[in-house]
Scaffold this motif. Structure first.
Motif, mmCIF file in Angstrom:
data_model
loop_
_atom_site.group_PDB
_atom_site.id
_atom_site.type_symbol
_atom_site.label_atom_id
_atom_site.label_comp_id
_atom_site.label_asym_id
_atom_site.label_seq_id
_atom_site.Cartn_x
_atom_site.Cartn_y
_atom_site.Cartn_z
ATOM 1 N N VAL A 124 0.883 -1.075 0.203
ATOM 2 C CA VAL A 124 -0.112 -0.013 0.020
ATOM 3 C C VAL A 124 0.788 1.202 -0.104
ATOM 4 O O VAL A 124 1.680 1.429 0.758
ATOM 5 C CB VAL A 124 -0.875 0.026 1.216
ATOM 6 N N ASP A 125 0.626 2.241 -1.020
ATOM 7 C CA ASP A 125 1.408 3.498 -0.894
ATOM 8 C C ASP A 125 0.563 4.370 0.082
ATOM 9 O O ASP A 125 -0.528 4.831 -0.139
ATOM 10 C CB ASP A 125 1.147 4.163 -2.299
ATOM 11 N N HIS A 126 1.337 4.540 1.221
ATOM 12 C CA HIS A 126 0.605 5.066 2.174
ATOM 13 C C HIS A 126 0.292 6.887 2.083
ATOM 14 O O HIS A 126 -0.919 7.359 2.260
ATOM 15 C CB HIS A 126 1.645 5.355 3.510
ATOM 16 N N LYS A 127 1.038 7.457 1.160
ATOM 17 C CA LYS A 127 0.525 8.829 0.733
ATOM 18 C C LYS A 127 -0.548 8.928 -0.149
ATOM 19 O O LYS A 127 -1.346 9.612 -0.100
ATOM 20 C CB LYS A 127 1.935 9.627 -0.043
ATOM 21 N N ILE A 128 -0.608 7.834 -1.168
ATOM 22 C CA ILE A 128 -1.768 7.873 -2.104
ATOM 23 C C ILE A 128 -3.024 7.391 -1.297
ATOM 24 O O ILE A 128 -4.017 8.183 -1.431
ATOM 25 C CB ILE A 128 -1.630 7.045 -3.187
ATOM 26 N N ALA A 129 -3.035 6.409 -0.263
ATOM 27 C CA ALA A 129 -4.200 6.229 0.607
ATOM 28 C C ALA A 129 -4.567 7.451 1.432
ATOM 29 O O ALA A 129 -5.776 7.718 1.389
ATOM 30 C CB ALA A 129 -3.720 5.007 1.355
ATOM 31 N N LYS A 130 -3.625 8.210 1.934
ATOM 32 C CA LYS A 130 -4.369 9.289 2.854
ATOM 33 C C LYS A 130 -4.759 10.400 2.054
ATOM 34 O O LYS A 130 -5.842 10.983 2.151
ATOM 35 C CB LYS A 130 -2.943 9.708 3.758
ATOM 36 N N ALA A 131 -3.960 10.294 0.961
ATOM 37 C CA ALA A 131 -5.019 11.676 -0.005
ATOM 38 C C ALA A 131 -5.973 11.384 -0.477
ATOM 39 O O ALA A 131 -6.791 12.115 -0.809
ATOM 40 C CB ALA A 131 -3.725 11.962 -1.325
ATOM 41 N N ASN A 132 -6.485 10.176 -0.851
ATOM 42 C CA ASN A 132 -7.817 9.841 -1.032
ATOM 43 C C ASN A 132 -8.531 9.176 -0.023
ATOM 44 O O ASN A 132 -9.717 8.628 -0.352
ATOM 45 C CB ASN A 132 -7.626 8.761 -2.298
ATOM 46 N N GLY A 133 -8.469 9.772 1.064
ATOM 47 C CA GLY A 133 -9.537 9.278 1.996
ATOM 48 C C GLY A 133 -9.306 7.917 2.778
ATOM 49 O O GLY A 133 -10.304 7.554 3.378
ATOM 50 N N TYR A 134 -8.143 7.238 2.527
ATOM 51 C CA TYR A 134 -7.867 6.042 3.144
ATOM 52 C C TYR A 134 -7.121 5.982 4.282
ATOM 53 O O TYR A 134 -6.167 6.905 4.376
ATOM 54 C CB TYR A 134 -7.672 4.960 1.979
ATOM 55 N N GLU A 135 -7.278 5.064 4.895
ATOM 56 C CA GLU A 135 -6.138 4.610 6.018
ATOM 57 C C GLU A 135 -5.660 3.154 5.889
ATOM 58 O O GLU A 135 -6.223 2.475 5.528
ATOM 59 C CB GLU A 135 -6.847 4.847 7.581
ATOM 60 N N VAL A 136 -4.371 3.095 6.396
ATOM 61 C CA VAL A 136 -3.796 2.071 6.106
ATOM 62 C C VAL A 136 -3.777 0.994 7.438
ATOM 63 O O VAL A 136 -3.549 1.661 8.649
ATOM 64 C CB VAL A 136 -2.109 2.001 5.667
ATOM 65 N N ARG A 137 -4.276 -0.019 7.573
ATOM 66 C CA ARG A 137 -4.511 -0.879 8.265
ATOM 67 C C ARG A 137 -3.610 -2.158 8.086
ATOM 68 O O ARG A 137 -3.222 -2.508 7.145
ATOM 69 C CB ARG A 137 -5.952 -1.364 8.796
ATOM 70 N N VAL A 138 -3.558 -2.979 9.346
ATOM 71 C CA VAL A 138 -2.836 -4.345 9.213
ATOM 72 C C VAL A 138 -3.662 -5.354 9.758
ATOM 73 O O VAL A 138 -4.185 -5.061 10.682
ATOM 74 C CB VAL A 138 -1.742 -4.160 9.907
ATOM 75 N N ASP A 139 -3.816 -6.496 8.768
ATOM 76 C CA ASP A 139 -4.617 -7.341 9.554
ATOM 77 C C ASP A 139 -4.007 -8.442 10.149
ATOM 78 O O ASP A 139 -3.012 -8.115 10.601
ATOM 79 C CB ASP A 139 -5.026 -8.229 8.068
ATOM 80 N N SER A 140 -4.676 -9.429 10.708
ATOM 81 C CA SER A 140 -3.876 -10.338 11.812
ATOM 82 C C SER A 140 -2.736 -11.288 11.415
ATOM 83 O O SER A 140 -2.098 -11.719 12.102
ATOM 84 C CB SER A 140 -5.349 -11.358 12.457
ATOM 85 N N ASN A 141 -2.506 -11.180 10.147
ATOM 86 C CA ASN A 141 -1.573 -11.736 9.567
ATOM 87 C C ASN A 141 -0.182 -11.032 9.260
ATOM 88 O O ASN A 141 0.796 -11.098 8.803
ATOM 89 C CB ASN A 141 -1.710 -12.482 8.052
ATOM 90 N N GLY A 142 -0.457 -9.698 9.753
ATOM 91 C CA GLY A 142 0.496 -8.549 9.588
ATOM 92 C C GLY A 142 0.621 -7.811 8.216
ATOM 93 O O GLY A 142 1.510 -7.318 7.948
ATOM 94 N N VAL A 143 -0.380 -8.240 7.373
ATOM 95 C CA VAL A 143 -0.339 -7.749 5.925
ATOM 96 C C VAL A 143 -0.986 -6.319 5.907
ATOM 97 O O VAL A 143 -2.218 -6.298 6.404
ATOM 98 C CB VAL A 143 -0.852 -8.562 5.083
ATOM 99 N N GLU A 144 -0.563 -5.259 5.291
ATOM 100 C CA GLU A 144 -1.107 -3.755 5.099
ATOM 101 C C GLU A 144 -2.333 -3.926 4.044
ATOM 102 O O GLU A 144 -2.256 -4.561 3.365
ATOM 103 C CB GLU A 144 -0.178 -2.918 4.778
ATOM 104 N N TYR A 145 -3.430 -3.302 4.503
ATOM 105 C CA TYR A 145 -4.499 -3.158 3.367
ATOM 106 C C TYR A 145 -5.212 -1.773 3.807
ATOM 107 O O TYR A 145 -4.740 -1.076 4.601
ATOM 108 C CB TYR A 145 -5.431 -4.243 3.594
#
Length: 149
Positions: A6-27
């Motif tokens: 996940v590109d954190h800057k692009i996610a934030k600029a478009n109203g998204y937040e980066v989370r981590v699932d129970s396996n440690g994978v970002e989405y």
């Protein structure tokens, strides 16, 4: 196609937040959106956990967790539940031991305060159980949640 990150800057600029699932994978998820990881279905019913940032200046969140037993099954008479909390400053476990009259829905809330700013992650610990009135033991499949405090 396969997701590689996940590109954190692009996610934030478009109203998204980066989370981590129970396996440690970002989405990426829309801010405030409840994602499927918060609730996990199973044979007995479903279990859930939610984090709600109550006061980000004090790094405080509310943990809301529990389960729903299928309506055609007997209710739970005992619950042993645990949520693992992890943040940048350490980890802790919030526990509940709760005998009750037969119930098909059980939910509890506890507070959690982080030692500083950052993400906090909650996972219902595998092995959290509800014992039904017919002796059946149901366990959680480990839903997870995250919040920025």
């Amino acid at each position: 196609m396969k997701r590689i990150g996940v590109d954190h800057k692009i996610a934030k600029a478009n109203g998204y937040e980066v989370r981590v699932d129970s396996n440690g994978v970002e989405y990426a998820a829309k801010k405030g959106e409840i994602t499927p990881l918060n609730e996990v279905p199973g044979e007995c019913g479903s279990s859930f956990v939610y984090l709600t940032a109550v006061d980000t200046s004090k790094h405080y969140t509310s943990i809301y967790t529990g389960y729903s037993i299928r309506s055609d099954w007997p209710g739970a008479i005992y619950t042993h539940w645990a949520v693992s909390m992890i943040d940048n400053y350490g980890s802790s476990t919030k526990d509940w031991d709760d005998p009750s009259t037969p119930t098909h829905f059980w939910a509890k809330t506890k507070g959690f305060t982080s030692s500083g700013p950052g993400w906090a992650y909650a996972d219902v610990i595998l092995g959290s159980i509800a014992t039904l009135s017919n002796g059946t033991i149901c366990y959680s499949h480990g839903p997870s949640a995250s919040a920025y405090l």
